[in-house]
Design an enzyme around this catalytic site. Structure first.
Site, short mmCIF file in Angstrom:
data_model
loop_
_atom_site.label_atom_id
_atom_site.label_comp_id
_atom_site.label_asym_id
_atom_site.label_seq_id
_atom_site.Cartn_x
_atom_site.Cartn_y
_atom_site.Cartn_z
N GLU A 41 0.82 -1.21 0.00
CA GLU A 41 0.00 0.00 0.00
C GLU A 41 0.86 1.26 0.00
O GLU A 41 0.47 2.28 -0.57
CB GLU A 41 -0.95 0.02 1.19
CG GLU A 41 -2.09 -1.00 1.11
CD GLU A 41 -1.71 -2.35 1.68
OE1 GLU A 41 -0.51 -2.58 1.96
OE2 GLU A 41 -2.61 -3.21 1.84
N PHE A 44 -11.73 -7.13 14.06
CA PHE A 44 -10.58 -7.56 13.26
C PHE A 44 -10.26 -6.49 12.22
O PHE A 44 -11.14 -6.03 11.49
CB PHE A 44 -10.92 -8.89 12.58
CG PHE A 44 -9.82 -9.39 11.67
CD1 PHE A 44 -8.57 -9.72 12.19
CD2 PHE A 44 -10.02 -9.47 10.30
CE1 PHE A 44 -7.55 -10.15 11.34
CE2 PHE A 44 -9.01 -9.90 9.46
CZ PHE A 44 -7.77 -10.24 9.97
N GLN A 45 -9.02 -6.09 12.16
CA GLN A 45 -8.52 -5.08 11.22
C GLN A 45 -9.23 -3.74 11.36
O GLN A 45 -9.43 -3.02 10.38
CB GLN A 45 -8.58 -5.59 9.78
CG GLN A 45 -7.66 -6.80 9.58
CD GLN A 45 -7.37 -7.12 8.14
OE1 GLN A 45 -8.24 -6.98 7.29
NE2 GLN A 45 -6.16 -7.58 7.87
N LYS A 57 -17.77 -1.00 5.57
CA LYS A 57 -18.17 -2.05 4.62
C LYS A 57 -19.69 -2.13 4.45
O LYS A 57 -20.18 -2.34 3.34
CB LYS A 57 -17.61 -3.40 5.09
CG LYS A 57 -17.89 -4.52 4.12
CD LYS A 57 -17.02 -5.73 4.35
CE LYS A 57 -17.37 -6.83 3.35
NZ LYS A 57 -16.42 -7.92 3.37
N MET A 60 23.88 9.25 3.10
CA MET A 60 23.68 10.55 3.73
C MET A 60 23.96 10.49 5.23
O MET A 60 24.50 11.42 5.82
CB MET A 60 22.27 11.07 3.45
CG MET A 60 22.02 12.48 3.92
SD MET A 60 23.21 13.65 3.21
CE MET A 60 22.26 14.32 1.84
C1 TPP Z 1 11.89 5.93 5.68
C2 TPP Z 1 13.16 6.59 6.11
N1 TPP Z 1 13.96 6.02 7.03
C3 TPP Z 1 15.10 6.62 7.40
C4 TPP Z 1 15.49 7.81 6.85
C5 TPP Z 1 16.78 8.48 7.28
N2 TPP Z 1 17.72 8.59 6.14
C6 TPP Z 1 17.84 9.71 5.40
S1 TPP Z 1 18.91 9.53 4.13
C7 TPP Z 1 19.27 7.95 4.56
C8 TPP Z 1 20.23 7.13 3.76
C9 TPP Z 1 19.65 6.72 2.47
O1 TPP Z 1 20.48 5.75 1.87
P1 TPP Z 1 20.39 5.44 0.33
O2 TPP Z 1 18.97 5.33 -0.08
O3 TPP Z 1 21.27 4.32 0.01
O4 TPP Z 1 20.92 6.82 -0.31
P2 TPP Z 1 22.39 7.46 -0.29
O5 TPP Z 1 22.41 8.51 0.76
O6 TPP Z 1 23.36 6.36 -0.02
O7 TPP Z 1 22.54 8.06 -1.65
C10 TPP Z 1 18.55 7.59 5.71
C11 TPP Z 1 18.66 6.28 6.39
C12 TPP Z 1 14.60 8.38 5.90
N3 TPP Z 1 14.86 9.56 5.33
N4 TPP Z 1 13.47 7.76 5.53
#
Ligand code: TPP
Ligand code: MG
Length: 621
Positions: free
Chosen positions: A71, A133-134, A183, A527
Site C-alpha cells: 500500500e 478484526f482489522q 463495509k 547521507m
Molecule cells: C523511511 C526513512 N527512514 C530513514 C530515513 C533516514 N535517512 C535519510 S537519508 C538515509 C540514507 C539513504 O540511503 P540510500 O537510499 O542508500 O541513499 P544514499 O544517501 O546512499 O545516496 C537515511 C537512512 C529516511 N529519510 N526515511
C-alpha cells in the site's frame, strides 16, 4: 397575495444542478463518483473491508486499477501521478494494516502539498469501536496530516463527499484527503444524487492580492539594489511558471527556488540561481544571505546578500533557511502564499500577502507592462556572475575516494575507472537532453540528482522533500509514467531507498509501466554516513548495507532480484561502460534497473549543517 415566481424552489433547483442515478450499491456509487471526477487510474490493494469496492472497480470502463505490491507503493504512486500531472492521485486500501500502510504517503502528500485522495475500507459501522478484526481509526490517525477527511456514515453522502474531496484536494494549497467508508455502507443500496457543483462554507481557495499591495512590491523593487526571487512548490502547484518567467525577465531579478520549486523556473536560464539551502548552490545562498569569511571562528561579511526577498509560494523550511533569524537577515521580505497559515509562521514578513500566486504574478506583469521597472541592478548581476564563476556546482575524484574500501574491494585499483555519482547524473542529463522526468529516493543521490540534472519545466523533479521518505522513488516513478506515458521517467535511487519498495518492480512488469530505476549503489546509507563523518568522527552506526562477511560482493544482488520480477537489469562498475549502459536503459521500452556502483566516501557539497548559517557553508573551492 404573495408574488408568484417561475423560479424553481431551492430544493428542486439543487436537484437540477445534480444528476440522479439508478439504484446502486454504495461501492458502485463511489466508483461512479470517481468516474465523474475524471479519475482514470487508481492504485488500490484489496482486503476484506475494501473488496466490495474492488468488485465495483472491475465493472468500471473508465478507471484502470493498478495493483501495487504494498500500500505504501500505491500511495507514493498516486503522489507521483499527482505531481507529474497536477491532477489528484487516487489510492485505496483495506482497513487496519492496509490503511496504516498508506500513512507515510499521506504524510508525504501533506508535507509537499500534493493532491491525493486516499480511500480506505472500514469495518462495518456496528463494529466500529469494538476492536474488530482489522479495525484502525484511520480518520483519527491521519487527522494531523490531511487537508481534510471523512468517515462516511450514510450511503446518501458518498457522491457529495467524493465531489468535495477532489475539490478540496486540488484547490488552493493542494493536499491529501482521506475518505474512510465502512463495509456495510459499501453494501447498502440507494439511488445516488451526484452533485454537479458544490460550495463549501468557510472554504475560499480563490484568494487574490489587491493592487495596493502589488504596487507596493513594485515600489520596493524600484528602491532595491539587490533583489532575489525565492520561489517554491507553490509556483508549480499554482501553475504559475510562465508568469514567473515573464516577471523575472521583465524585472531582471535573479531566481532561486526551493527543492519543491525545482523546474518552476528553467535552471538553464541566465537568471537562474538554481536551488538554495543546506545542499543548494553556494551562489544562491550568498545571493540571499550574503557571503562570509570565517576568521578565528568569527563570521565576517565580505559581500551583502539580498536587500529585497520576494518569497513566492514558499514556506521558509529549515532545510532552506538554516538558522532562521540569520536567513536574509538584512533584506525586506515580501511573502505571497495562498495559505494564510504560512504567513509569519517561520519567518516574519515585512509585506505579507495572501493570494493565489498565478493571479498575483499575472497582475504584477500587467502593472509593469504599463509602467516598466526602471532599475537595472547592474552591480548585483556582476556580483552574482562572480559568485557563479567562483563556486559552481562541481566535484572531483578525491584522495578519499582513491583510498576507499570501494577501490580495494570492487575496482581492483583501477582508479581512472571509478564512477562518481555526480558523473552518472550529468551523463544522464546529456543523454536525455534534460527532458526526462526524475523521481528520487532520499539521501545523497537525491541531492546530486537535484544538483547535476538541470530542470527545465515544472513537474519534472518529483522528490519527497518535506517528509524525506526513503522508498518514494520507484513507486512515484510508476505513478508519473502512468500520468505521462510519452515521457522518459527515471527514478534516481539509493541502494537503501530502492530496497524499501523494491516489490513495486512486480507492479511495473505486470502492468507494463516502463519506469526506469538508476540505482547509485554505494552499499551504504550514504547521507547518514556523511553526517557520521562530519559529526561523529566516522563511527559507523548501522549504516553499512552490504554483507560484512563478504565485502567484495555487491549486496543485495539487485540484478538477480530484478530478473526474478522479469525486469531487465544490468550492473555497471567501470566508467568506460557507463554511457552505453545508460543508453541501453533509455532505449528499453520496459521497466529497467541499472545498478551503478559508486564509492561511499563522496560527500554532498555545498553543505550548511542543520541550524547553522551561510557563514558555516562548506563548498568545493
Ligand atoms: C523511511 C526513512 N527512514 C530513514 C530515513 C533516514 N535517512 C535519510 S537519508 C538515509 C540514507 C539513504 O540511503 P540510500 O537510499 O542508500 O541513499 P544514499 O544517501 O546512499 O545516496 C537515511 C537512512 C529516511 N529519510 N526515511
Ligand atoms: Mg546508498
Amino acid at each position: 397575495m404573495s408574488k408568484t415566481t417561475t423560479e424553481p424552489k431551492p430544493a428542486a433547483a439543487a436537484l437540477e444542478r445534480a444528476e440522479v442515478g439508478p439504484t446502486m450499491q454504495g461501492s458502485e456509487i463511489l466508483v461512479a463518483a470517481l468516474e465523474r471526477e475524471g479519475v482514470d487510474t487508481i492504485f488500490a490493494y484489496p482486503g476484506g473491508a475494501s473488496m466490495e469496492l474492488h468488485q465495483a472497480l472491475t465493472r468500471s470502463r473508465k478507471i484502470r486499477t493498478v495493483l501495487p505490491r504494498h500500500e505504501q507503493g500505491g500511495a507514493f504512486a498516486a503522489e507521483g501521478y499527482a505531481r507529474a500531472s497536477g491532477r489528484a492521485g487516487v489510492c485505496m486500501a483495506t482497513s487496519g494494516p492496509g490503511a496504516t500502510n498508506l500513512v507515510t504517503g499521506i504524510a508525504d502528500a501533506f508535507m509537499d502539498s500534493v493532491p491525493v485522495v486516499a480511500i480506505t475500507g472500514q469495518v462495518p459501522q456496528h463494529m466500529i469501536g469494538k476492536g474488530a478484526f482489522q479495525e484502525t481509526d484511520i480518520f483519527g490517525l491521519t487527522l494531523p496530516i490531511v487537508k481534510h477527511s471523512y468517515l462516511i456514515t450514510d450511503i446518501n453522502d458518498i457522491a457529495r463527499v467524493v465531489k468535495e474531496a477532489f475539490h478540496i484536494a486540488q484547490t488552493g494549497r493542494p493536499g491529501p484527503v482521506v475518505i474512510d467508508i465502512p463495509k456495510n455502507i459499501q453494501q447498502q443500496r440507494t439511488q445516488p444524487v451526484f452533485p454537479r457543483e458544490i460550495r463549501l462554507r468557510g472554504y475560499d481557495p480563490d484568494k487574490r492580492a489587491d493592487d495596493v499591495a502589488l504596487n507596493e512590491i513594485i515600489g520596493l523593487i524600484e528602491k532595491s539594489e539587490r533583489p532575489v526571487l525565492y520561489c517554491g512548490g507553490g509556483i508549480i502547484a499554482g501553475n504559475a511558471s510562465e508568469e514567473l518567467r515573464r516577471f523575472a525577465e521583465a524585472t531582471q531579478i535573479p531566481v532561486t527556488t526551493t527543492i519543491m520549486g525545482v523546474g518552476a523556473f528553467p535552471e538553464t536560464h541566465p537568471l537562474s540561481l538554481r536551488w538554495l539551502g543546506m545542499h543548494g548552490a553556494a551562489y544562491a545562498n550568498w545571493a540571499v544571505s550574503g557571503e562570509f569569511r570565517k576568521v578565528d571562528d568569527q563570521a565576517i561579511k565580505v559581500a551583502p546578500g539580498a536587500d529585497l526577498l520576494l518569497a513566492f509560494g514558499v514556506r521558509f523550511d529549515d532545510r532552506v533557511t538554516g538558522k532562521v533569524d540569520k536567513f536574509c537577515e538584512s533584506g525586506t521580505i515580501v511573502h505571497i502564499d495562498v495559505d494564510p497559515s504560512e504567513i509569519n509562521k517561520n519567518k516574519p514578513a515585512n509585506l505579507p500577502i495572501v493570494s493565489d500566486i498565478k493571479y498575483a504574478l499575472q497582475r504584477l506583469n500587467e502593472l509593469i507592462r504599463k509602467q516598466a521597472i526602471q532599475k537595472k541592478f547592474t552591480g548585483w548581476h556582476k556580483q552574482i556572475a562572480e559568485w557563479k564563476g567562483r563556486a559552481p556546482l562541481r566535484y572531483r575524484v578525491t584522495e578519499e575516494v582513491l583510498k576507499s574500501q570501494h577501490m580495494r574491494d570492487h575496482m581492483g585499483g583501477k582508479a581512472g575507472e571509478v564512477i562518481l555519482p555526480q558523473m552518472a547524473i550529468e551523463l544522464l542529463y546529456e543523454l536525455t537532453k534534460g527532458e526526462a522526468i526524475l523521481t528520487t529516493g532520499v539521501g545523497q543521490h537525491q541531492m546530486w540528482a537535484g544538483q547535476y540534472y538541470q530542470f527545465k519545466f515544472p513537474r519534472q523533479f518529483l522528490t519527497s522533500a518535506g517528509l524525506g521518505a526513503m522508498g518514494y522513488g520507484y513507486p512515484a516513478a510508476l505513478g508519473a509514467k502512468v500520468a505521462c506515458p510519452d515521457k522518459q521517467v527515471i527514478d534516481i535511487d539509493g541502494d537503501g531507498s530502492f530496497l524499501m519498495n523494491v516489490q513495486e518492480l512486480a507492479t511495473a512488469h505486470i502492468e507494463k509501466i516502463a519506469a526506469k530505476a538508476l540505482i547509485l549503489n554505494n552499499q551504504h546509507l550514504g547521507m547518514v554516513v556523511q553526517w557520521e563523518d562530519k559529526f561523529y568522527k566516522g563511527n559507523r552506526g548501522h549504516t553499512y548495507l552490504g554483507d560484512p562477511e563478504n565485502r567484495e560482493q555487491i549486496y543485495p544482488d539487485f540484478i538477480a532480484m530484478a530478473k526474478s520480477f522479469n525486469v531487465p537489469a544490468e550492473r555497471v562498475m567501470f566508467k568506460k561502460d557507463l554511457p552505453a549502459a545508460l543508453q541501453r536503459m533509455l532505449d528499453s521500452d520496459e521497466p529497467y534497473v541499472l545498478d551503478v556502483i559508486t564509492p561511499y566516501t563522496e560527500h554532498v557539497l555545498p553543505f550548511i549543517p542543520a541550524g547553522r548559517t551561510v557563514a558555516d557553508m562548506i563548498y568545493q573551492e
